[in-house]
Design a protein around this motif. Structure first.
Motif, PDB file in Angstrom:
ATOM      1  N   VAL A  31       8.026   5.017 -16.625  1.00 28.36           N
ATOM      2  CA  VAL A  31       7.996   3.707 -15.954  1.00 28.36           C
ATOM      3  C   VAL A  31       6.947   3.714 -14.847  1.00 28.36           C
ATOM      4  O   VAL A  31       7.055   4.481 -13.886  1.00 28.36           O
ATOM      5  N   PRO A  32       5.909   2.879 -14.942  1.00 28.30           N
ATOM      6  CA  PRO A  32       4.907   2.831 -13.876  1.00 28.30           C
ATOM      7  C   PRO A  32       5.501   2.312 -12.577  1.00 28.30           C
ATOM      8  O   PRO A  32       6.452   1.506 -12.589  1.00 28.30           O
ATOM      9  N   ILE A  33       4.953   2.763 -11.451  1.00 27.50           N
ATOM     10  CA  ILE A  33       5.443   2.374 -10.131  1.00 27.50           C
ATOM     11  C   ILE A  33       4.308   1.714  -9.359  1.00 27.50           C
ATOM     12  O   ILE A  33       3.255   2.311  -9.148  1.00 27.50           O
ATOM     13  N   LEU A  34       4.547   0.480  -8.940  1.00 26.58           N
ATOM     14  CA  LEU A  34       3.601  -0.244  -8.091  1.00 26.58           C
ATOM     15  C   LEU A  34       4.163  -0.259  -6.675  1.00 26.58           C
ATOM     16  O   LEU A  34       5.250  -0.789  -6.444  1.00 26.58           O
ATOM     17  N   ILE A  35       3.457   0.351  -5.734  1.00 26.39           N
ATOM     18  CA  ILE A  35       3.906   0.370  -4.348  1.00 26.39           C
ATOM     19  C   ILE A  35       3.620  -0.988  -3.710  1.00 26.39           C
ATOM     20  O   ILE A  35       2.501  -1.501  -3.784  1.00 26.39           O
ATOM     21  N   VAL A  36       4.641  -1.563  -3.083  1.00 21.42           N
ATOM     22  CA  VAL A  36       4.490  -2.808  -2.317  1.00 21.42           C
ATOM     23  C   VAL A  36       4.967  -2.484  -0.918  1.00 21.42           C
ATOM     24  O   VAL A  36       6.171  -2.399  -0.660  1.00 21.42           O
ATOM     25  N   SER A  37       4.037  -2.271   0.000  1.00 26.38           N
ATOM     26  CA  SER A  37       4.384  -1.677   1.292  1.00 26.38           C
ATOM     27  C   SER A  37       3.677  -2.362   2.447  1.00 26.38           C
ATOM     28  O   SER A  37       2.585  -2.920   2.296  1.00 26.38           O
ATOM     29  N   GLY A  38       4.314  -2.279   3.609  1.00 25.56           N
ATOM     30  CA  GLY A  38       3.691  -2.772   4.829  1.00 25.56           C
ATOM     31  C   GLY A  38       2.676  -1.795   5.386  1.00 25.56           C
ATOM     32  O   GLY A  38       1.929  -2.121   6.313  1.00 25.56           O
ATOM     33  N   LEU A  39       2.636  -0.594   4.843  1.00 27.55           N
ATOM     34  CA  LEU A  39       1.660   0.413   5.262  1.00 27.55           C
ATOM     35  C   LEU A  39       0.316   0.101   4.606  1.00 27.55           C
ATOM     36  O   LEU A  39       0.247  -0.041   3.392  1.00 27.55           O
ATOM     37  N   GLU A  40      -0.720   0.027   5.407  1.00 27.18           N
ATOM     38  CA  GLU A  40      -2.017  -0.363   4.849  1.00 27.18           C
ATOM     39  C   GLU A  40      -3.121   0.648   5.144  1.00 27.18           C
ATOM     40  O   GLU A  40      -4.298   0.352   4.949  1.00 27.18           O
ATOM     41  N   GLU A  41      -2.753   1.854   5.589  1.00 24.07           N
ATOM     42  CA  GLU A  41      -3.776   2.858   5.862  1.00 24.07           C
ATOM     43  C   GLU A  41      -4.345   3.386   4.547  1.00 24.07           C
ATOM     44  O   GLU A  41      -3.592   3.754   3.641  1.00 24.07           O
ATOM     45  N   PRO A  48      -0.431  -4.107  -0.431  1.00 20.79           N
ATOM     46  CA  PRO A  48       0.124  -4.363   0.902  1.00 20.79           C
ATOM     47  C   PRO A  48       1.029  -5.593   0.861  1.00 20.79           C
ATOM     48  O   PRO A  48       0.776  -6.549   0.118  1.00 20.79           O
ATOM     49  N   LYS A  49       2.086  -5.573   1.665  1.00 22.39           N
ATOM     50  CA  LYS A  49       3.022  -6.699   1.666  1.00 22.39           C
ATOM     51  C   LYS A  49       2.372  -7.993   2.144  1.00 22.39           C
ATOM     52  O   LYS A  49       2.885  -9.081   1.868  1.00 22.39           O
ATOM     53  N   ALA A  50       1.259  -7.884   2.841  1.00 28.16           N
ATOM     54  CA  ALA A  50       0.616  -9.078   3.400  1.00 28.16           C
ATOM     55  C   ALA A  50      -0.245  -9.842   2.395  1.00 28.16           C
ATOM     56  O   ALA A  50      -0.790 -10.891   2.725  1.00 28.16           O
ATOM     57  N   VAL A  51      -0.374  -9.355   1.158  1.00 24.66           N
ATOM     58  CA  VAL A  51      -1.266 -10.024   0.200  1.00 24.66           C
ATOM     59  C   VAL A  51      -0.682 -11.360  -0.238  1.00 24.66           C
ATOM     60  O   VAL A  51       0.519 -11.615  -0.095  1.00 24.66           O
ATOM     61  N   ASP A  52      -1.530 -12.210  -0.806  1.00 26.73           N
ATOM     62  CA  ASP A  52      -1.058 -13.496  -1.308  1.00 26.73           C
ATOM     63  C   ASP A  52      -0.441 -13.325  -2.699  1.00 26.73           C
ATOM     64  O   ASP A  52      -0.538 -12.264  -3.320  1.00 26.73           O
ATOM     65  N   LYS A  53       0.195 -14.400  -3.171  1.00 25.99           N
ATOM     66  CA  LYS A  53       0.905 -14.337  -4.451  1.00 25.99           C
ATOM     67  C   LYS A  53      -0.050 -14.067  -5.617  1.00 25.99           C
ATOM     68  O   LYS A  53       0.312 -13.386  -6.572  1.00 25.99           O
TER      69      LYS A  53
END
Length: 217
Positions: free
Chosen positions: A76-86, A103-108
């Motif tokens: 199962v592939p894993i896509l990280i959706v995180s507030g960490l942007e470093e 990053p969690k800040a991206v648009d839809k």
């Protein structure tokens, strides 16, 4: 399309589920608020196509959650959706098995593109990032992520407790197993990680922690 959302913030899971439902009508969504719950859902639903995972959840240290799911469910592939942007964290996440980072800040629209590309077998990174180059070997050992992937789920639990500084008796008590079982797990961890002591285990796996991930990109 069957997706698993793993995040310990209910409001964000709700917002993410809403965005996905609009972009992919008819998608089957499952939700978990932690790694244990995620693994239970993946055990019960082997047809899940993609896991969307937050890195920073309560009770999860560094990349441990990513490595645990990746080790137990490599299909199962894993896509990280995180507030960490470093950038260094994004690149290390990919090196530890993630199929992409958003990053969690991206648009839809970006989130939708990321999901589509990862489901299509591509690696997704933010537009200002490039996929990490393979780590330069500095020894004969395989990369850390490859060695950690050799561990069984129970050995991963023992490894996590070793990194927390727990003794064999404490580990045995928490896992409700005998001391000899823990010793056997530790021996296997040493062998699979190609180290010779518990201290080396902690040093080698320090790079599973965000604050220990070295170097800029």
């Amino acid at each position: 399309m069957r997706l698993l959302l793993v995040d310990d913030h209910p409001l964000f899971r709700e917002a993410l589920a809403s965005a996905i439902a609009l972009a992919f009508p008819g998608a089957e969504l499952h939700e978990a608020d932690g790694i244990r719950g995620a693994c239970d859902i993946l055990d019960r639903n082997p047809a899940i196509d993609l896991t969307l995972l937050d890195l920073t959840m309560q009770g999860v240290a560094g990349f441990d959650g990513l490595v645990t799911i990746r080790t137990r469910f490599p299909r199962v592939p894993i896509l990280i959706v995180s507030g960490l942007e470093e950038p260094r964290i994004m690149h290390e996440a990919v090196r530890h098995g993630a199929a992409g980072f958003v990053p969690k800040a991206v648009d839809k629209a970006t989130l939708t593109r990321a999901i589509s590309e990862v489901l299509g077998g591509a690696l997704f990174m933010p537009a200002d990032q490039v996929p990490p180059a393979p780590a330069r070997p500095n020894s004969r050992k395989p990369p850390l992520a490859e060695r950690v992937a050799r561990l069984t789920p129970q050995q991963m639990r023992v490894l996590t407790m070793i990194r927390q500084g727990k003794l064999n008796k404490q580990i045995a008590h928490e896992l409700q197993v005998g001391d000899s079982t823990v010793k056997a797990h530790v021996s296997e961890i040493l062998r699979k990680l190609e180290v010779i002591s518990r201290t080396q285990i902690v040093i080698e796996t320090a790079y599973l922690d965000f604050d220990q991930t070295g170097g800029g990109f």
